[in-house]
Design a protein around this motif. Structure first.
Motif, short mmCIF file in Angstrom:
data_model
loop_
_atom_site.label_atom_id
_atom_site.label_comp_id
_atom_site.label_asym_id
_atom_site.label_seq_id
_atom_site.Cartn_x
_atom_site.Cartn_y
_atom_site.Cartn_z
N GLY A 186 16.81 -37.97 -16.06
CA GLY A 186 16.90 -37.06 -17.20
C GLY A 186 17.65 -37.64 -18.38
O GLY A 186 18.04 -36.91 -19.30
N LEU A 187 17.84 -38.94 -18.38
CA LEU A 187 18.46 -39.64 -19.50
C LEU A 187 17.36 -40.20 -20.39
O LEU A 187 16.37 -40.74 -19.87
CB LEU A 187 19.36 -40.77 -18.99
N ASP A 188 17.51 -40.09 -21.69
CA ASP A 188 16.54 -40.65 -22.61
C ASP A 188 16.44 -42.16 -22.35
O ASP A 188 17.43 -42.88 -22.45
CB ASP A 188 17.00 -40.38 -24.05
N PRO A 189 15.25 -42.66 -21.99
CA PRO A 189 15.10 -44.09 -21.71
C PRO A 189 15.53 -44.99 -22.86
O PRO A 189 16.04 -46.10 -22.63
CB PRO A 189 13.60 -44.25 -21.40
N ALA A 190 15.37 -44.54 -24.10
CA ALA A 190 15.80 -45.35 -25.24
C ALA A 190 17.32 -45.49 -25.26
O ALA A 190 17.84 -46.55 -25.62
CB ALA A 190 15.29 -44.73 -26.54
N VAL A 191 18.03 -44.43 -24.88
CA VAL A 191 19.49 -44.51 -24.80
C VAL A 191 19.88 -45.50 -23.70
O VAL A 191 20.74 -46.37 -23.90
CB VAL A 191 20.11 -43.12 -24.53
N ALA A 192 19.24 -45.40 -22.55
CA ALA A 192 19.54 -46.33 -21.45
C ALA A 192 19.28 -47.77 -21.89
O ALA A 192 20.11 -48.65 -21.65
CB ALA A 192 18.69 -45.99 -20.23
N GLU A 193 18.17 -48.00 -22.56
CA GLU A 193 17.85 -49.36 -23.00
C GLU A 193 18.92 -49.88 -23.95
O GLU A 193 19.37 -51.03 -23.82
CB GLU A 193 16.48 -49.40 -23.68
N SER A 194 19.34 -49.08 -24.91
CA SER A 194 20.37 -49.52 -25.86
C SER A 194 21.68 -49.84 -25.16
O SER A 194 22.32 -50.85 -25.45
CB SER A 194 20.62 -48.43 -26.91
N VAL A 195 22.07 -48.98 -24.24
CA VAL A 195 23.34 -49.19 -23.52
C VAL A 195 23.25 -50.44 -22.65
O VAL A 195 24.15 -51.28 -22.66
CB VAL A 195 23.69 -47.95 -22.68
N TRP A 196 22.15 -50.58 -21.91
CA TRP A 196 22.01 -51.74 -21.03
C TRP A 196 21.91 -53.02 -21.85
O TRP A 196 22.49 -54.04 -21.45
CB TRP A 196 20.80 -51.58 -20.10
N GLN A 197 21.22 -53.00 -22.97
CA GLN A 197 21.11 -54.21 -23.79
C GLN A 197 22.49 -54.64 -24.29
O GLN A 197 22.83 -55.81 -24.23
CB GLN A 197 20.15 -54.00 -24.96
N ALA A 198 23.28 -53.67 -24.76
CA ALA A 198 24.63 -54.00 -25.24
C ALA A 198 25.49 -54.52 -24.10
O ALA A 198 26.24 -55.51 -24.26
CB ALA A 198 25.27 -52.76 -25.87
N MET A 199 25.39 -53.90 -22.93
CA MET A 199 26.18 -54.34 -21.77
C MET A 199 25.77 -55.75 -21.35
O MET A 199 26.63 -56.62 -21.14
CB MET A 199 25.96 -53.35 -20.61
N ILE A 200 24.48 -55.98 -21.25
CA ILE A 200 24.00 -57.29 -20.84
C ILE A 200 24.41 -58.35 -21.85
O ILE A 200 24.86 -59.44 -21.48
CB ILE A 200 22.47 -57.26 -20.63
N ASP A 201 24.29 -58.06 -23.14
CA ASP A 201 24.70 -59.02 -24.17
C ASP A 201 26.17 -59.38 -24.01
O ASP A 201 26.55 -60.55 -24.11
CB ASP A 201 24.45 -58.46 -25.57
N ALA A 202 27.01 -58.37 -23.77
CA ALA A 202 28.45 -58.63 -23.61
C ALA A 202 28.71 -59.48 -22.37
O ALA A 202 29.55 -60.41 -22.41
CB ALA A 202 29.21 -57.31 -23.52
N PHE A 203 28.02 -59.20 -21.28
CA PHE A 203 28.23 -59.98 -20.06
C PHE A 203 27.67 -61.40 -20.20
O PHE A 203 28.22 -62.34 -19.63
CB PHE A 203 27.66 -59.27 -18.84
N ILE A 204 26.59 -61.57 -20.95
CA ILE A 204 26.09 -62.92 -21.20
C ILE A 204 27.13 -63.72 -21.98
O ILE A 204 27.38 -64.89 -21.67
CB ILE A 204 24.72 -62.89 -21.92
N GLU A 205 27.75 -63.10 -22.98
CA GLU A 205 28.81 -63.79 -23.72
C GLU A 205 29.94 -64.20 -22.79
O GLU A 205 30.47 -65.31 -22.88
CB GLU A 205 29.35 -62.90 -24.83
N LEU A 206 30.32 -63.31 -21.88
CA LEU A 206 31.36 -63.62 -20.91
C LEU A 206 30.95 -64.80 -20.04
O LEU A 206 31.73 -65.73 -19.83
CB LEU A 206 31.65 -62.39 -20.04
N GLU A 207 29.73 -64.77 -19.53
CA GLU A 207 29.23 -65.87 -18.69
C GLU A 207 29.19 -67.18 -19.45
O GLU A 207 29.52 -68.23 -18.91
CB GLU A 207 27.83 -65.56 -18.16
N MET A 208 28.75 -67.12 -20.71
CA MET A 208 28.69 -68.35 -21.51
C MET A 208 30.09 -68.93 -21.68
O MET A 208 30.28 -70.14 -21.59
CB MET A 208 28.05 -68.07 -22.86
N ALA A 209 31.07 -68.08 -21.90
CA ALA A 209 32.46 -68.55 -22.02
C ALA A 209 32.93 -69.15 -20.70
O ALA A 209 33.62 -70.17 -20.69
CB ALA A 209 33.37 -67.40 -22.45
N GLU A 210 32.56 -68.53 -19.58
CA GLU A 210 32.93 -69.05 -18.26
C GLU A 210 32.33 -70.45 -18.07
O GLU A 210 32.99 -71.35 -17.58
CB GLU A 210 32.44 -68.13 -17.15
N HIS A 211 31.05 -70.59 -18.43
CA HIS A 211 30.39 -71.88 -18.29
C HIS A 211 31.06 -72.93 -19.17
O HIS A 211 31.27 -74.06 -18.74
CB HIS A 211 28.90 -71.77 -18.61
#
Length: 108
Positions: free
Chosen positions: A66-91
């Motif tokens: 019952g969550l708007d899929p567009a909201v989920a996509e925006s939240v997940w994209q922002a979360m994934i982008d932040a975690f990719i930045e973290l991983e890149m820094a770790e590497h």
């Protein structure tokens, strides 16, 4: 869940959910760091096919919940982008430095 009785009740419930989300994100971060150990390069970290798969799954789950899929996509994209930045820094932090030869102090 009963309907909220006041704005303060709404805010208190949101604060409780936010606390749960932070704990879950901390767990996710631990797993992201563990995954970084298995990845060998920037392409493996960015993994666009995996990102698309995760976002598609989030959209599907959102629609079911019952969550708007567009909201989920925006939240997940922002979360994934932040975690990719973290991983890149770790590497970058764990990447072996190129060997350098001895520094000559003599002028020729």
């Amino acid at each position: 869940m009963p309907d909220p009785l006041s704005l303060e009740d709404v805010r208190a419930r949101i604060d409780d959910i936010d606390a749960d989300l932070v704990r879950l994100l901390a767990d996710r971060q631990s797993l992201v760091r563990a995954a970084a150990e298995f990845k060998t390069d920037e392409q493996a970290v960015r993994a666009p096919a995996r990102v698309a798969q995760v976002i598609a799954k989030a959209r599907e789950r959102a629609a079911t919940a019952g969550l708007d899929p567009a909201v989920a996509e925006s939240v997940w994209q922002a979360m994934i982008d932040a975690f990719i930045e973290l991983e890149m820094a770790e590497h970058a932090a764990h990447r072996p430095r190129p060997a350098t030869g001895p520094v000559s102090r003599h002028r020729g």
